[in-house]
Design a protein around this motif. Structure first.
Motif, PDB file in Angstrom:
ATOM      1  N   TYR A   1       5.303  -7.997  -5.775  1.00  0.00           N
ATOM      2  CA  TYR A   1       4.636  -7.643  -7.025  1.00  0.00           C
ATOM      3  C   TYR A   1       4.294  -6.159  -6.976  1.00  0.00           C
ATOM      4  O   TYR A   1       3.500  -5.725  -6.133  1.00  0.00           O
ATOM      5  N   ASN A   2       4.919  -5.383  -7.828  1.00  0.00           N
ATOM      6  CA  ASN A   2       4.558  -3.987  -7.977  1.00  0.00           C
ATOM      7  C   ASN A   2       3.443  -3.911  -9.016  1.00  0.00           C
ATOM      8  O   ASN A   2       3.644  -4.241 -10.185  1.00  0.00           O
ATOM      9  N   ALA A   3       2.258  -3.523  -8.586  1.00  0.00           N
ATOM     10  CA  ALA A   3       1.100  -3.480  -9.484  1.00  0.00           C
ATOM     11  C   ALA A   3       0.270  -2.260  -9.158  1.00  0.00           C
ATOM     12  O   ALA A   3       0.159  -1.857  -7.998  1.00  0.00           O
TER      13      ALA A   3
ATOM     14  N   VAL B   1      -3.678   0.883  -3.319  1.00  0.00           N
ATOM     15  CA  VAL B   1      -3.006  -0.392  -3.541  1.00  0.00           C
ATOM     16  C   VAL B   1      -1.908  -0.215  -4.573  1.00  0.00           C
ATOM     17  O   VAL B   1      -2.123   0.345  -5.651  1.00  0.00           O
ATOM     18  N   THR B   2      -0.723  -0.718  -4.239  1.00  0.00           N
ATOM     19  CA  THR B   2       0.409  -0.622  -5.162  1.00  0.00           C
ATOM     20  C   THR B   2       1.064  -1.974  -5.411  1.00  0.00           C
ATOM     21  O   THR B   2       2.179  -2.044  -5.916  1.00  0.00           O
ATOM     22  N   GLY B   3       0.367  -3.043  -5.052  1.00  0.00           N
ATOM     23  CA  GLY B   3       0.930  -4.367  -5.297  1.00  0.00           C
ATOM     24  C   GLY B   3       0.656  -5.319  -4.161  1.00  0.00           C
ATOM     25  O   GLY B   3      -0.290  -5.147  -3.383  1.00  0.00           O
TER      26      GLY B   3
ATOM     27  N   MET C   1       0.814  -1.202   0.000  1.00  0.00           N
ATOM     28  CA  MET C   1       0.000   0.000   0.000  1.00  0.00           C
ATOM     29  C   MET C   1       0.857   1.265   0.000  1.00  0.00           C
ATOM     30  O   MET C   1       1.968   1.279   0.526  1.00  0.00           O
ATOM     31  N   ASP C   2       0.297   2.316  -0.577  1.00  0.00           N
ATOM     32  CA  ASP C   2       0.832   3.662  -0.455  1.00  0.00           C
ATOM     33  C   ASP C   2      -0.314   4.512   0.067  1.00  0.00           C
ATOM     34  O   ASP C   2      -1.194   4.928  -0.689  1.00  0.00           O
ATOM     35  N   GLY C   3      -0.346   4.734   1.375  1.00  0.00           N
ATOM     36  CA  GLY C   3      -1.514   5.347   1.979  1.00  0.00           C
ATOM     37  C   GLY C   3      -2.689   4.393   1.867  1.00  0.00           C
ATOM     38  O   GLY C   3      -2.601   3.237   2.283  1.00  0.00           O
TER      39      GLY C   3
ATOM     40  N   PRO D   1     -14.661   3.547  -2.706  1.00  0.00           N
ATOM     41  CA  PRO D   1     -13.741   2.543  -3.247  1.00  0.00           C
ATOM     42  C   PRO D   1     -12.328   2.700  -2.689  1.00  0.00           C
ATOM     43  O   PRO D   1     -11.832   3.815  -2.526  1.00  0.00           O
ATOM     44  N   ILE D   2     -11.691   1.581  -2.387  1.00  0.00           N
ATOM     45  CA  ILE D   2     -10.268   1.579  -2.046  1.00  0.00           C
ATOM     46  C   ILE D   2      -9.514   1.600  -3.367  1.00  0.00           C
ATOM     47  O   ILE D   2      -9.629   0.657  -4.161  1.00  0.00           O
ATOM     48  N   PRO D   3      -8.771   2.645  -3.672  1.00  0.00           N
ATOM     49  CA  PRO D   3      -8.167   2.793  -5.001  1.00  0.00           C
ATOM     50  C   PRO D   3      -7.292   1.599  -5.390  1.00  0.00           C
ATOM     51  O   PRO D   3      -6.378   1.216  -4.658  1.00  0.00           O
ATOM     52  N   GLY D   4      -7.631   0.998  -6.516  1.00  0.00           N
ATOM     53  CA  GLY D   4      -6.816  -0.071  -7.069  1.00  0.00           C
ATOM     54  C   GLY D   4      -7.141  -1.453  -6.561  1.00  0.00           C
ATOM     55  O   GLY D   4      -6.412  -2.397  -6.883  1.00  0.00           O
TER      56      GLY D   4
END
Length: 549
Positions: free
Chosen positions: A253-255, A239-241, A234-236, A499-502
């Motif tokens: 996994y960077n996603a 979701v970042t992976g 997570m970034d804040g 929504p939780i982004p990503g």
């Protein structure tokens, strides 16, 4: 396609490919006598209690909110979209993502694709080309109203309308990917409407899973098997992976977006207990890989908990009997879908020796039978020799199964006695109360009318012929339906319904179609949702990623 770094080579981008032309219970799969289950396998092993981030409802599970990265990362992959689970919904999501030209990686907890979906027999659609060719016409509004009525109008009807309106196109889309149907469309052994489209050989493993896997192979898709996602990156609140464990060790996994297609929580007694079920003696019929991984990870990031309203494919069971074999013996008169535990011409009582429901609820909905007894401390089924001979011991094999189970009775859950009080003693029940309940039930049977609960007269058979039998009921749990709150785009929602982004949840992880009771008597809807939700999540993620660029 998705690239791998950490001194690893980059993968060739995936190009969209043209399509190739053209339910039994279990393990998910049915639609009235069978379950349309589905789901994927994949995800996380629980890690120490967290209550989720602010705005969410958290989980009583043992993963910690905002789980830290592993101390060391052995391999890193970069991609746009990470799909966690390669069951029915995960496969649909992956193929749609490939057709959209997206970069993605699929991670699968097991060593093959399909998951619970391999045992599904068909899928739902309204006014498909198959139905039109067969002269079957259905008013979509009747489907939606039938479902909303059975859910006491607690569902958001827009979700049902979305599935119904897209269902015929989903059948066509499946055919374009090489999915094969038998051509038979019916009501799946007495369902509400003829909406069940049977797969080739009546098996999704043949008609759906194999062709979808082949389609992904032609598209050079990356599927990482034996890879367990442990937590989100997570970034804040974005979701970042994800972090995972696999043959290569600790994997990062960077996603830019993650889709949970982990099959729900039907493989985990611990999570099932959070749904309010007594899991003592429970038999897990579906895949153990569907262990609530997506649910726990979503809760740990503040997702809105849908557990209290989620549904399940569940049947009564008697622990002393062999576990149900949904592949070969679903119709076994002793332990099958409509066997002794399932009710009918028997008497159900609770720990207070009270009759609490009419025993033929399976006539309304196969998986409705367990709902009335959920709040009881214990539930029991009682019958006599005449009832057994007439309804259950209908062949030599059935009689042998029952006799052997009665003799071994390793779990002390099935007893025979010459009198009702004798049986009451076996379970520590009140002898006088049980005798009184049996006598009242017999009086109703003699009168030919169940004036208490309205069970049909043909099933009102008195308990008069010794020996008598009493068995304690437990459950066969096939699969869960829901758990993570999602919107119509399959975006995971937080406690404020934002929504939780990503983050997306599909299939059994984020199914919002049902409330408390899974309406298996609407044939094929659960698997219809697998395909529909998988496609919708891929399309929604594409829109999100394009906007994020």
């Amino acid at each position: 396609m998705a690239g791998e770094n950490n001194n690893q080579h980059n993968e060739t981008p995936m190009a969209p490919s043209g399509g190739v032309s053209r339910r039994t219970f279990l393990t998910g799969a049915c639609a009235t006598g069978a379950f349309a289950v589905m789901g994927g396998l994949a995800a996380c092993t629980p890690a120490p209690t967290g209550q989720g981030n602010e705005g969410g409802s958290g989980t009583s599970g043992d993963a910690k909110a905002g789980s830290a990265a592993p101390a060391a990362i052995d391999k890193t992959y970069d991609t746009d979209l990470l799909i966690v689970g390669a069951g029915g919904s995960g496969l649909a999501c992956a193929v749609q993502a490939a057709l959209n030209g997206m970069q993605f990686i699929v991670v699968e907890k097991g060593d093959q694709v399909g998951g619970n979906a391999s045992f599904v027999e068909g899928m739902f659609a309204v006014n498909s080309t198959f139905q039109q060719e067969l002269g079957i016409q259905i008013d979509p509004a009747k489907i939606v109203e039938a479902e909303l009525t059975r859910g006491q109008h607690r569902q958001n009807g827009a979700y049902w309308l979305d599935l119904v309106n897209k269902s015929a196109e989903n059948i066509l889309w499946c055919g374009e990917q090489g999915v094969q149907f038998s051509g038979v469309v019916d009501d799946y052994y007495g369902g509400l409407f003829p909406t069940f489209h049977w797969f080739k050989d009546n098996k999704a493993s043949v008609g759906y899973v194999a062709p979808m896997k082949a389609q992904l192979e032609t598209m050079n898709a990356q599927i990482h098997y034996k890879t367990t996602v442990m937590s989100l990156k997570m970034d804040g609140n974005m979701v970042t992976g994800a972090y995972a464990e696999g043959d290569d060790g600790n994997i990062q996994y960077n996603a830019r977006a993650v889709v949970f297609a982990t099959g729900g929580f039907g493989g985990s007694p611990d999570v099932i207990s959070e749904q309010g079920w007594d899991t003592n003696g429970i038999h897990i019929v579906g895949s153990p890989h569907a262990a609530g991984d997506g649910y726990r990870m979503a809760m740990d990031q503040g997702a809105k908990n849908f557990m209290s309203q989620s549904a399940q494919s569940i049947l009564y069971a008697i622990e002393a009997l062999p576990p149900i074999d949904f592949h070969d013996a679903a119709q076994n008169p002793i332990n099958g879908y409509f066997g002794i535990a399932a009710g009918g011409p028997v008497l159900w009582v609770n720990d207070a020796c009270e009759r609490y429901s009419r025993e033929n609820l399976t006539a309304d909905n196969l998986v409705l039978q367990c709902i009335p007894g959920k709040a009881n401390k214990e539930n029991y089924v009682m019958f006599d020799q005449a009832i057994f001979d007439r309804f259950f011991g209908t062949d030599d094999a059935a009689k042998k199964m029952f006799t052997d189970s009665l003799a071994s009775n390793n779990t002390n859950s099935l007893f025979q006695g010459n009198t009702v009080p004798e049986l009451a003693d076996q379970f520590g029940l009140d002898k006088d109360l049980l005798q009184k309940t049996v006598q009242h039930y017999n009086d109703l049977c003699t009168a030919g009318a169940d004036t208490d609960f309205g069970k049909s007269a043909d099933l009102m058979v008195p308990l008069q012929t010794a020996p008598f039998y009493l068995a304690k009921l437990t459950y066969s749990y096939f699969f869960s339906v829901g758990g993570i709150a999602t919107d119509k785009q399959r975006r995971v929602l937080d406690g404020k319904m934002e929504p939780i982004p990503g983050l997306y949840a599909i299939g059994n992880d984020g199914n919002m179609l049902y409330r408390n009771v899974y309406t298996i008597n609407m044939p094929g809807t659960a698997f219809g949702n697998q395909v529909n939700s998988g496609r919708e999540a891929a399309n929604a993620a594409e829109t999100y990623l394009n906007g994020a660029k």
